[in-house]
Design a protein around this motif. Structure first.
Motif: not given
Length: 703
Positions: A86, A127, A129, A136, A430, A432
């Motif tokens: 990611p 994972v 994204f 991506t 995740g 982010w």
């Protein structure tokens, strides 16, 4: 059998012996595999693909980080696996016999364990994204960077990039080689991709004239997204959807081209995986209108009904734009209250004008007395000449104004916070997500604990999830998700008990009903039944729960603003400083009017009478002269609401309201309401004048 094993073993030993002296070296942007002075193979990576990390050798494979991916290559240079991560890879660590890759984003670092490339080359951790097209869309960009003359070589060296195979299919189709075209299309569907790449590939296949392959790519996108924990219950912003292959944009292109058949396939994809995407209601309505124009009214109504069903769980069940609709309604209410309050104050001032002038003359005059005798002048403010009932109604109007302005600000901040990127990527969890969620400064409430627990559970940390859910005791969603944890560890009775408790707390909740074997027909449960059939259904917070977590309800905002009025002037997400000044002004006015309730009327107030200016104001401002009665306030507010609704016609306001006076029906209703208020006010005015005349005749007649 034994004669066949011995030569094979000797070949393996020879290969290992020859590889013992070989090593991978990175020179600039070129990875070279050298055996002493002999060069076995080399790969060059353009600078546009990102920084290179490594190489690292482990178990006979060479690993190289290129931007957000890690390539595993064999000793003969053949590509064994690609690991999609990611974010840009910052380090590779093979100590301990396991390869660990680190990626670094804006404010966070994540580490992943890379599996054996001979077993498919999967990342062991989940994972997620981020909505970043640089990550991506990396595969498609890598394929576009290959010059046409190097396409065949690049496709041989990187058979795991389907966009290279698609370019070969397009070239073969251009020269009429049907066999080569079909073979290349088949190769585009032969690998594993993250779902954003599948969507981007599906659009490219569709545009190139391979609809069946595009359909298959979309199905694989659904399955990959489902495996990664993406869910239809979580909203998706326009920016995130653009990073995930931009399916809504491609639907718009198909509709512009009149390709309704192909648009249907993509609309189904959006409906299955991202039904709550930003701008969805408008696209659904456009698609339904096109279906109806083709005589497919049944399908059109099905899409309209689906759009209506998506409103469940939103604020006041108003749909995705609920905070903005609430804001528009409160704008109208605020304007109506301002008109009513202004009309009432003007009418009271006109009635007290003459007597007030007489009382302030000994103090130096109406205006100079504010400087010479401010306290005595304040004692003779126009409002103080009004009786207690009229003052009390003014206080009620001012209090309503404070609440409506606070509600306006609440709707602004709630809309901004609900649109925070962390809450609009189709899933939770995740690195982010966690970094962006910290910026929201969530409130310490059970809804926040539910959100944190769900993110931990999706990331595979059940112990952390249980700790978070413990901070939301009795919450139906938390009970359901605790049941999912129990079921995962094999405790079926405990799981069923949790599901029943969740369903008892909220009978309308679909997740526990699904887990108990019922068949609720929601987008989430239908997606679960199709793409995650062996897994129990998690419960996701709805918009009402998220609003409580990010901003609280109106009472929380109002209490906070009353405790810290100057805080309304602080800039923040959705926070309007100008609206903060309006709130402070309304609050100051409310304080003055409450203080006015405690001050007795001047003795001269009985001499006010009904002067001509007051009578004119009473006739032109419905309800303003009837404030001592409850119906006077109702009439005044109705008049203010009607005028506020009609204000856009005169160009006095430009903001949106729930009432559109340009529509004939709405305009007629507002004008009728305004006429009724004037008719009732005129009747009340005539009755008041008759009573005043009878009183005067009674006072002047002989006893």
């Amino acid at each position: 059998m034994r004669r066949g094993v011995l030569p094979l073993a000797l070949m393996v030993l020879a290969a290992l012996a020859s590889a013992a002296g070989a090593d991978a070296v990175l020179e600039g942007r070129t990875l070279r595999y050298e055996d002493g002075a002999n060069l076995r193979w080399s790969r060059t990576y353009p600078a546009a693909l990102g920084d290179l990390t490594g190489p690292v050798t482990l178990g006979g494979s060479t690993y190289l980080g290129v931007g957000p991916v890690v390539y595993a290559l064999g000793v003969n240079g053949a590509l064994q696996a690609r690991y999609d991560l990611p974010g840009p890879v910052t380090s590779l660590d093979a100590s301990g016999g396991t390869l660990r890759a680190s990626i670094q984003g804006d404010g966070y670092v994540e580490r992943f364990t890379l599996g054996d490339p001979r077993e498919g080359g999967h990342v062991q951790e989940r994972v997620v994204f981020p909505p970043d097209p640089e990550v991506t869309g990396w595969l498609a960009r890598a394929a576009r960077l290959v010059p046409p003359g190097d396409l065949a070589r690049a496709a041989r060296e990187d058979p795991l990039n389907p966009f290279l195979a698609l370019r070969e299919a397009q070239r073969a189709g251009a020269r009429g080689d049907r066999y080569a075209t079909l073979n290349a299309v088949r190769r585009t569907l032969g690998g594993d991709l993250p779902f954003p790449a599948w969507v981007e590939l599906a659009a490219a296949l569709d545009a190139s004239g391979f609809p069946a392959a595009a359909n298959l790519a979309l199905d694989r996108a659904r399955r990959d997204a489902a495996a990664r924990g993406y869910d239809p219950e979580v909203r998706v912003s326009r920016e995130a959807l653009f990073a995930y292959g931009n399916p809504s944009g491609y639907v718009g292109t198909l509709l512009d081209q009149g390709r309704l058949g192909r648009a249907e396939v993509w609309m189904r994809y959006l409906r299955d995986l991202h039904p709550r995407f930003e701008g969805g209601p408008a696209l659904y309505a456009r698609y339904a209108d096109l279906l109806e124009a083709q005589g497919r009214s049944g399908e059109a109504e099905e899409w309209r009904q689906f759009t209506r069903e998506l409103r469940a769980g939103t604020l006041y069940n108003l749909g995705a734009e609920a905070p903005r609709r609430v804001r528009d309604a409160l704008r109208l209410v605020t304007l109506a209250l301002l008109l009513a309050l202004g009309a009432a104050l003007l009418t009271l001032t006109v009635r007290a004008w003459r007597v007030q002038g007489e009382d302030t003359r000994p103090l130096g005059g109406r205006w100079a007395s504010w400087v010479r005798h401010p306290l005595s002048r304040a004692r003779r403010a126009a409002v103080l000449y009004a009786p207690a009932g009229e003052r009390l109604l003014l206080v009620a109007l001012a209090a309503g104004l404070v609440v409506s302005v606070a509600g306006w600000q609440w709707a602004n901040t709630t809309a901004a916070r609900l649109n925070a990127p962390a809450l609009n990527i189709g899933t939770y969890g995740g690195g982010w997500y966690a970094a962006r969620l910290d910026d929201l400064d969530l409130r310490a409430v059970p809804d926040t604990a539910l959100l944190a627990g769900l993110a931990a559970q999706l990331d595979g940390d059940d112990s952390a999830a249980r700790e978070r859910y413990a901070q939301a005791p009795g919450d139906a969603c938390a009970l359901n998700n605790l049941g999912v944890i129990a079921q995962a560890r094999g405790d079926g009775p405990q799981a069923r008990e949790q599901y029943r408790a969740a369903l008892a707390a909220r009978p309308d909740l679909a997740a526990p009903a699904y887990n108990l074997g019922l068949t609720p027909a929601t987008p989430g449960t239908l997606f679960q039944r199709t793409y995650r059939p062996a897994e129990p259904r998690l419960c996701y917070p709805d918009d009402r729960s998220l609003a409580r977590a990010v901003n609280g309800d109106l009472s929380v905002t109002l209490a906070r603003d009353l405790r810290d009025p100057l805080g309304t002037l602080s800039p923040g997400p959705g926070q309007s400083v100008r609206l903060g000044w309006v709130f402070l002004g309304a609050l100051a006015l409310l304080g003055l009017l409450i203080l006015a309730l405690l001050i007795p009327r001047p003795a001269s107030a009985s001499r006010q009478g009904r002067p001509a200016g007051y009578r004119l104001a009473a006739l032109l401002l419905p309800g303003a002269a009837l404030l001592e009665g409850a119906w006077g306030g109702v009439l005044l507010l109705t008049w203010g609401a009607a005028l506020a609704g009609l204000a856009p016609l005169a160009g006095l306001t430009r903001f949106a309201t729930p009432l559109d006076p340009t529509q004939p029906a709405t305009r007629t209703a507002l004008l009728t309401l305004l006429a009724v208020t004037y008719a009732l006010n005129t009747a009340a005015f005539i009755a008041a004048e008759l009573r005043q005349a009878r009183r005067q005749r009674h006072e002047t007649s002989p006893s």
